[in-house]
Design a protein around this motif. Structure first.
Motif, PDB file in Angstrom:
ATOM      1  N   LEU A   1      54.334 134.163  30.787  1.00  0.00           N
ATOM      2  CA  LEU A   1      54.832 135.215  29.880  1.00  0.00           C
ATOM      3  C   LEU A   1      54.175 135.116  28.501  1.00  0.00           C
ATOM      4  CD1 LEU A   1      58.589 135.329  30.932  1.00  0.00           C
ATOM      5  CD2 LEU A   1      56.872 137.130  31.206  1.00  0.00           C
ATOM      6  N   GLU A   2      53.957 133.898  28.054  1.00  0.00           N
ATOM      7  CA  GLU A   2      53.271 133.729  26.759  1.00  0.00           C
ATOM      8  C   GLU A   2      51.859 134.297  26.842  1.00  0.00           C
ATOM      9  OE1 GLU A   2      55.035 129.694  24.646  1.00  0.00           O
ATOM     10  OE2 GLU A   2      53.542 129.455  26.206  1.00  0.00           O
ATOM     11  N   HIS A   3      51.186 133.971  27.941  1.00  0.00           N
ATOM     12  CA  HIS A   3      49.779 134.350  28.075  1.00  0.00           C
ATOM     13  C   HIS A   3      49.600 135.853  28.293  1.00  0.00           C
ATOM     14  CE1 HIS A   3      45.564 133.300  28.993  1.00  0.00           C
ATOM     15  NE2 HIS A   3      45.620 134.338  29.802  1.00  0.00           N
ATOM     16  N   TYR A   4      50.388 136.435  29.196  1.00  0.00           N
ATOM     17  CA  TYR A   4      50.147 137.836  29.580  1.00  0.00           C
ATOM     18  C   TYR A   4      50.973 138.847  28.791  1.00  0.00           C
ATOM     19  CZ  TYR A   4      47.344 136.042  33.340  1.00  0.00           C
ATOM     20  OH  TYR A   4      46.362 135.403  34.030  1.00  0.00           O
ATOM     21  N   CYS A   5      52.094 138.405  28.207  1.00  0.00           N
ATOM     22  CA  CYS A   5      52.979 139.382  27.541  1.00  0.00           C
ATOM     23  C   CYS A   5      53.206 139.014  26.080  1.00  0.00           C
ATOM     24  CB  CYS A   5      54.301 139.473  28.282  1.00  0.00           C
ATOM     25  SG  CYS A   5      54.090 139.779  30.039  1.00  0.00           S
ATOM     26  N   MET A   6      52.441 138.054  25.579  1.00  0.00           N
ATOM     27  CA  MET A   6      52.593 137.618  24.181  1.00  0.00           C
ATOM     28  C   MET A   6      54.049 137.243  23.884  1.00  0.00           C
ATOM     29  SD  MET A   6      49.566 138.000  22.997  1.00  0.00           S
ATOM     30  CE  MET A   6      48.173 138.580  23.930  1.00  0.00           C
ATOM     31  N   ALA A   7      54.747 136.809  24.908  1.00  0.00           N
ATOM     32  CA  ALA A   7      56.165 136.501  24.703  1.00  0.00           C
ATOM     33  C   ALA A   7      56.311 135.229  23.891  1.00  0.00           C
ATOM     34  CB  ALA A   7      56.853 136.341  26.047  1.00  0.00           C
ATOM     35  N   ASN A   8      57.443 135.108  23.253  1.00  0.00           N
ATOM     36  CA  ASN A   8      57.744 133.925  22.457  1.00  0.00           C
ATOM     37  C   ASN A   8      58.700 133.052  23.274  1.00  0.00           C
ATOM     38  OD1 ASN A   8      60.061 132.782  20.709  1.00  0.00           O
ATOM     39  ND2 ASN A   8      58.324 132.913  19.300  1.00  0.00           N
ATOM     40  N   ARG A   9      58.371 131.783  23.360  1.00  0.00           N
ATOM     41  CA  ARG A   9      59.098 130.845  24.215  1.00  0.00           C
ATOM     42  C   ARG A   9      60.618 130.868  23.971  1.00  0.00           C
ATOM     43  NH1 ARG A   9      57.580 125.661  26.736  1.00  0.00           N
ATOM     44  NH2 ARG A   9      55.574 126.682  26.812  1.00  0.00           N
ATOM     45  N   ALA A  10      61.014 130.758  22.690  1.00  0.00           N
ATOM     46  CA  ALA A  10      62.445 130.722  22.356  1.00  0.00           C
ATOM     47  C   ALA A  10      63.113 132.037  22.756  1.00  0.00           C
ATOM     48  CB  ALA A  10      62.622 130.461  20.866  1.00  0.00           C
TER      49      ALA A  10
END
Ligand code: GLN
Length: 273
Positions: free
Chosen positions: A26-35
Protein backbone atom coordinates in the motif's frame (compact mmCIF):
# COMPACT_ATOMS: atom_id res chain seq x y z
CA UNK A 1 -9.44 -3.51 -1.94
CA UNK A 2 -8.85 -2.86 1.75
CA UNK A 3 -5.79 -3.55 3.90
CA UNK A 4 -7.72 -6.38 5.51
CA UNK A 5 -8.57 -7.90 2.09
CA UNK A 6 -4.93 -7.81 1.06
CA UNK A 7 -3.78 -9.44 4.31
CA UNK A 8 -6.40 -12.12 3.78
CA UNK A 9 -5.30 -12.84 0.19
CA UNK A 10 -1.65 -13.04 1.21
CA UNK A 11 -2.44 -15.29 4.17
CA UNK A 12 -4.43 -17.60 1.91
CA UNK A 13 -1.30 -17.93 -0.19
CA UNK A 14 0.57 -18.99 3.00
CA UNK A 15 2.64 -15.81 3.08
CA UNK A 16 3.99 -15.58 6.58
CA UNK A 17 4.38 -11.88 7.14
CA UNK A 18 1.13 -10.89 5.42
CA UNK A 19 0.52 -7.78 7.56
CA UNK A 20 3.82 -6.07 6.95
CA UNK A 21 3.84 -7.04 3.26
CA UNK A 22 0.33 -5.59 2.83
CA UNK A 23 1.52 -2.28 4.29
CA UNK A 24 4.60 -2.24 2.05
CA UNK A 25 2.39 -2.80 -1.00
CA UNK A 26 0.00 0.00 0.00
CA UNK A 27 2.88 2.37 0.71
CA UNK A 28 4.48 1.60 -2.62
CA UNK A 29 1.45 1.57 -4.93
CA UNK A 30 -1.02 3.89 -3.18
CA UNK A 31 1.31 6.30 -1.36
CA UNK A 32 -0.48 5.18 1.77
CA UNK A 33 0.79 6.15 5.18
CA UNK A 34 1.55 3.25 7.51
CA UNK A 35 -0.17 4.72 10.61
CA UNK A 36 -3.19 5.65 8.51
CA UNK A 37 -3.47 2.11 7.12
CA UNK A 38 -3.50 0.62 10.62
CA UNK A 39 -6.04 3.19 11.85
CA UNK A 40 -8.39 2.67 8.89
CA UNK A 41 -7.93 -0.97 7.85
CA UNK A 42 -11.26 -0.97 5.98
CA UNK A 43 -10.44 1.94 3.70
CA UNK A 44 -10.64 1.00 0.06
CA UNK A 45 -7.55 1.23 -2.13
CA UNK A 46 -7.55 0.10 -5.67
CA UNK A 47 -5.70 0.40 -8.91
CA UNK A 48 -4.45 -1.93 -11.60
CA UNK A 49 -0.83 -1.76 -10.42
CA UNK A 50 -1.75 -2.82 -6.88
CA UNK A 51 -3.96 -5.64 -8.17
CA UNK A 52 -1.21 -6.88 -10.49
CA UNK A 53 1.37 -6.76 -7.68
CA UNK A 54 -0.86 -8.78 -5.37
CA UNK A 55 -1.44 -11.33 -8.12
CA UNK A 56 2.32 -11.72 -8.58
CA UNK A 57 2.92 -12.00 -4.85
CA UNK A 58 0.23 -14.66 -4.47
CA UNK A 59 2.15 -16.65 -7.10
CA UNK A 60 5.03 -16.38 -4.61
CA UNK A 61 7.22 -14.04 -6.59
CA UNK A 62 9.48 -12.34 -4.03
CA UNK A 63 8.01 -9.06 -2.79
CA UNK A 64 11.36 -7.35 -3.36
CA UNK A 65 11.35 -8.07 -7.11
CA UNK A 66 7.75 -6.88 -7.38
CA UNK A 67 8.51 -3.58 -5.63
CA UNK A 68 11.79 -3.30 -7.59
CA UNK A 69 13.68 -1.79 -4.68
CA UNK A 70 14.75 -2.88 -1.23
CA UNK A 71 16.52 -1.43 1.78
CA UNK A 72 19.92 -2.61 2.96
CA UNK A 73 22.10 -1.01 5.62
CA UNK A 74 20.02 2.17 5.44
CA UNK A 75 20.51 2.56 1.69
CA UNK A 76 18.00 1.74 -1.02
CA UNK A 77 18.81 -0.68 -3.83
CA UNK A 78 17.17 -1.47 -7.15
CA UNK A 79 16.62 -5.21 -7.30
CA UNK A 80 15.37 -7.57 -10.00
CA UNK A 81 15.68 -11.20 -11.01
CA UNK A 82 19.30 -10.61 -12.06
CA UNK A 83 20.47 -10.29 -8.47
CA UNK A 84 20.18 -11.92 -5.11
CA UNK A 85 17.90 -9.90 -2.83
CA UNK A 86 20.05 -8.01 -0.29
CA UNK A 87 19.51 -9.56 3.12
CA UNK A 88 19.72 -8.14 6.61
CA UNK A 89 22.07 -11.06 7.46
CA UNK A 90 24.64 -9.62 5.09
CA UNK A 91 24.69 -6.33 6.99
CA UNK A 92 26.94 -8.10 9.52
CA UNK A 93 29.61 -8.46 6.83
CA UNK A 94 29.32 -4.79 5.87
CA UNK A 95 29.62 -3.70 9.52
CA UNK A 96 32.78 -5.78 9.85
CA UNK A 97 34.24 -4.42 6.63
CA UNK A 98 33.60 -0.82 7.70
CA UNK A 99 35.52 -1.24 10.97
CA UNK A 100 38.30 -3.45 9.56
CA UNK A 101 39.41 -1.67 6.38
CA UNK A 102 42.60 0.37 6.78
CA UNK A 103 42.53 4.07 5.92
CA UNK A 104 42.39 4.72 2.16
CA UNK A 105 41.86 1.04 1.38
CA UNK A 106 40.98 -0.34 -2.01
CA UNK A 107 39.00 -3.57 -1.83
CA UNK A 108 37.37 -6.04 -4.20
CA UNK A 109 33.78 -7.28 -3.86
CA UNK A 110 33.61 -10.62 -5.65
CA UNK A 111 30.14 -11.78 -6.85
CA UNK A 112 28.77 -8.32 -6.24
CA UNK A 113 25.16 -8.97 -7.34
CA UNK A 114 23.12 -5.83 -6.57
CA UNK A 115 26.39 -4.28 -5.39
CA UNK A 116 25.03 -3.88 -1.86
CA UNK A 117 28.22 -4.96 -0.04
CA UNK A 118 30.61 -2.71 -1.94
CA UNK A 119 28.22 0.23 -2.11
CA UNK A 120 27.10 0.26 1.53
CA UNK A 121 30.71 -0.16 2.66
CA UNK A 122 31.83 2.76 0.47
CA UNK A 123 28.96 4.93 1.69
CA UNK A 124 30.30 4.60 5.22
CA UNK A 125 33.98 4.74 4.33
CA UNK A 126 34.50 7.81 2.18
CA UNK A 127 38.28 7.24 2.21
CA UNK A 128 37.98 3.89 0.39
CA UNK A 129 37.51 2.74 -3.19
CA UNK A 130 36.61 -0.63 -4.65
CA UNK A 131 36.25 -2.97 -7.59
CA UNK A 132 32.99 -4.89 -7.96
CA UNK A 133 33.03 -8.07 -9.99
CA UNK A 134 30.22 -10.20 -11.37
CA UNK A 135 29.77 -12.84 -14.03
CA UNK A 136 26.62 -11.43 -15.65
CA UNK A 137 26.43 -8.20 -17.71
CA UNK A 138 22.86 -7.45 -16.59
CA UNK A 139 23.81 -7.92 -12.94
CA UNK A 140 26.81 -5.65 -13.28
CA UNK A 141 24.58 -3.04 -14.97
CA UNK A 142 22.23 -3.20 -11.98
CA UNK A 143 25.15 -2.78 -9.56
CA UNK A 144 26.32 0.23 -11.60
CA UNK A 145 22.86 1.76 -11.38
CA UNK A 146 22.85 1.18 -7.62
CA UNK A 147 26.28 2.81 -7.29
CA UNK A 148 24.98 5.94 -9.08
CA UNK A 149 21.77 5.89 -7.03
CA UNK A 150 23.78 5.84 -3.82
CA UNK A 151 26.39 8.34 -4.96
CA UNK A 152 29.52 6.16 -4.86
CA UNK A 153 30.07 5.67 -8.61
CA UNK A 154 33.28 7.75 -8.61
CA UNK A 155 34.91 5.32 -6.15
CA UNK A 156 33.63 2.03 -7.55
CA UNK A 157 34.83 0.35 -10.72
CA UNK A 158 33.34 -2.74 -12.29
CA UNK A 159 34.66 -5.85 -13.93
CA UNK A 160 32.82 -8.57 -15.78
CA UNK A 161 34.57 -11.84 -15.01
CA UNK A 162 34.18 -15.37 -13.73
CA UNK A 163 35.91 -15.73 -10.36
CA UNK A 164 36.13 -19.46 -10.87
CA UNK A 165 38.79 -18.68 -13.47
CA UNK A 166 42.35 -17.96 -12.41
CA UNK A 167 42.61 -14.95 -14.75
CA UNK A 168 39.48 -13.19 -13.41
CA UNK A 169 41.50 -10.42 -11.77
CA UNK A 170 44.46 -10.32 -14.13
CA UNK A 171 46.05 -6.89 -14.34
CA UNK A 172 44.57 -5.60 -11.05
CA UNK A 173 46.82 -4.09 -8.38
CA UNK A 174 46.85 -5.91 -5.00
CA UNK A 175 43.89 -5.14 -2.72
CA UNK A 176 43.74 -4.30 0.99
CA UNK A 177 40.78 -6.63 1.29
CA UNK A 178 38.61 -9.05 -0.63
CA UNK A 179 34.97 -9.14 0.40
CA UNK A 180 32.54 -11.73 -0.87
CA UNK A 181 29.14 -13.22 -0.28
CA UNK A 182 29.45 -15.92 -2.91
CA UNK A 183 26.90 -18.64 -3.67
CA UNK A 184 27.32 -21.16 -0.83
CA UNK A 185 24.34 -23.51 -0.81
CA UNK A 186 25.11 -27.15 -1.58
CA UNK A 187 23.59 -28.17 -4.93
CA UNK A 188 21.70 -31.08 -3.34
CA UNK A 189 19.90 -28.70 -0.93
CA UNK A 190 18.62 -26.35 -3.65
CA UNK A 191 15.43 -28.31 -4.50
CA UNK A 192 14.21 -28.07 -0.90
CA UNK A 193 14.38 -24.28 -0.73
CA UNK A 194 11.30 -22.04 -0.36
CA UNK A 195 9.52 -21.03 -3.53
CA UNK A 196 10.65 -17.41 -3.20
CA UNK A 197 14.29 -18.49 -2.98
CA UNK A 198 13.87 -20.48 -6.17
CA UNK A 199 12.87 -17.24 -7.91
CA UNK A 200 16.33 -15.85 -7.17
CA UNK A 201 19.15 -16.53 -9.63
CA UNK A 202 20.38 -20.07 -9.17
CA UNK A 203 23.85 -18.83 -10.02
CA UNK A 204 23.76 -16.64 -6.90
CA UNK A 205 22.90 -19.59 -4.64
CA UNK A 206 24.54 -22.74 -5.98
CA UNK A 207 27.86 -23.31 -4.23
CA UNK A 208 28.49 -26.65 -5.92
CA UNK A 209 28.51 -30.16 -4.48
CA UNK A 210 30.05 -29.20 -1.12
CA UNK A 211 28.95 -25.54 -1.11
CA UNK A 212 32.58 -24.43 -1.07
CA UNK A 213 33.42 -24.08 -4.76
CA UNK A 214 33.59 -20.28 -4.71
CA UNK A 215 35.51 -19.99 -1.42
CA UNK A 216 38.04 -22.50 -2.74
CA UNK A 217 38.41 -20.68 -6.06
CA UNK A 218 38.90 -17.32 -4.36
CA UNK A 219 41.61 -18.74 -2.07
CA UNK A 220 43.23 -20.75 -4.83
CA UNK A 221 43.28 -18.08 -7.55
CA UNK A 222 42.84 -14.68 -5.96
CA UNK A 223 44.49 -14.81 -2.54
CA UNK A 224 47.69 -13.75 -4.31
CA UNK A 225 46.05 -10.38 -5.00
CA UNK A 226 45.90 -9.57 -1.32
CA UNK A 227 48.40 -7.11 0.16
CA UNK A 228 50.73 -8.37 2.88
CA UNK A 229 48.45 -7.38 5.80
CA UNK A 230 45.24 -7.69 3.85
CA UNK A 231 42.20 -9.74 4.78
CA UNK A 232 39.47 -11.75 3.12
CA UNK A 233 35.99 -11.37 4.52
CA UNK A 234 33.42 -13.97 3.53
CA UNK A 235 29.79 -14.43 4.37
CA UNK A 236 29.36 -18.13 5.15
CA UNK A 237 26.48 -20.52 5.84
CA UNK A 238 25.39 -21.24 9.43
CA UNK A 239 26.84 -24.76 9.15
CA UNK A 240 30.09 -23.93 7.35
CA UNK A 241 32.36 -22.88 10.22
CA UNK A 242 34.50 -26.02 10.31
CA UNK A 243 34.62 -26.26 6.50
CA UNK A 244 35.88 -22.69 6.28
CA UNK A 245 38.38 -23.16 9.09
CA UNK A 246 39.78 -26.21 7.33
CA UNK A 247 39.91 -24.45 3.97
CA UNK A 248 41.60 -21.40 5.49
CA UNK A 249 44.25 -23.58 7.16
CA UNK A 250 44.85 -25.46 3.92
CA UNK A 251 45.66 -22.20 2.11
CA UNK A 252 47.69 -20.70 4.97
CA UNK A 253 45.19 -18.32 6.57
CA UNK A 254 43.83 -17.85 10.08
CA UNK A 255 40.04 -17.68 10.26
CA UNK A 256 38.07 -15.58 12.71
CA UNK A 257 34.40 -16.50 12.76
CA UNK A 258 31.74 -13.80 13.19
CA UNK A 259 28.19 -14.27 14.47
CA UNK A 260 24.89 -12.49 13.96
CA UNK A 261 22.71 -11.19 16.79
CA UNK A 262 21.00 -14.58 17.14
CA UNK A 263 24.37 -16.24 17.65
CA UNK A 264 24.45 -17.89 14.21
CA UNK A 265 27.70 -18.19 12.28
CA UNK A 266 27.72 -15.49 9.57
CA UNK A 267 31.20 -14.41 8.53
CA UNK A 268 34.78 -15.62 8.31
CA UNK A 269 37.66 -13.15 8.33
CA UNK A 270 40.84 -14.66 6.93
CA UNK A 271 44.36 -13.34 7.31
CA UNK A 272 47.62 -14.77 5.92
CA UNK A 273 49.60 -16.68 8.53
N1 GLN B 1 27.12 -9.98 -2.91
C1 GLN B 1 25.73 -9.99 -3.21
C2 GLN B 1 24.89 -9.89 -1.96
O1 GLN B 1 25.38 -10.05 -0.88
C3 GLN B 1 25.34 -11.21 -4.04
C4 GLN B 1 25.71 -12.50 -3.43
C5 GLN B 1 25.43 -13.67 -4.35
O2 GLN B 1 25.07 -13.46 -5.51
N2 GLN B 1 25.60 -14.84 -3.85
O3 GLN B 1 23.71 -9.65 -2.02
Amino acid sequence: MTYKDIVCRLKNASIEDAESEAVLLLEHYCMANRAHVFSFPDEDYSGPALAEAIKRRVRREPLQYILGEWGFFGESYFVDENCLIPRADTEILVEKAIVSLPHGARFADLCTGSGCIAISTLRHREDCSALALDLFPKTLELARKNARHNGVEARLSFRLADILRSDALDGEEPFDAILSNPPYIRTSVLPSLAKELKAEPRAALDGGEDGLVFYRAILEHHGKLLKENGFILFEIGFDQQSDLEALAAQYGYTAEIGYDLSGNVRTALLRKI
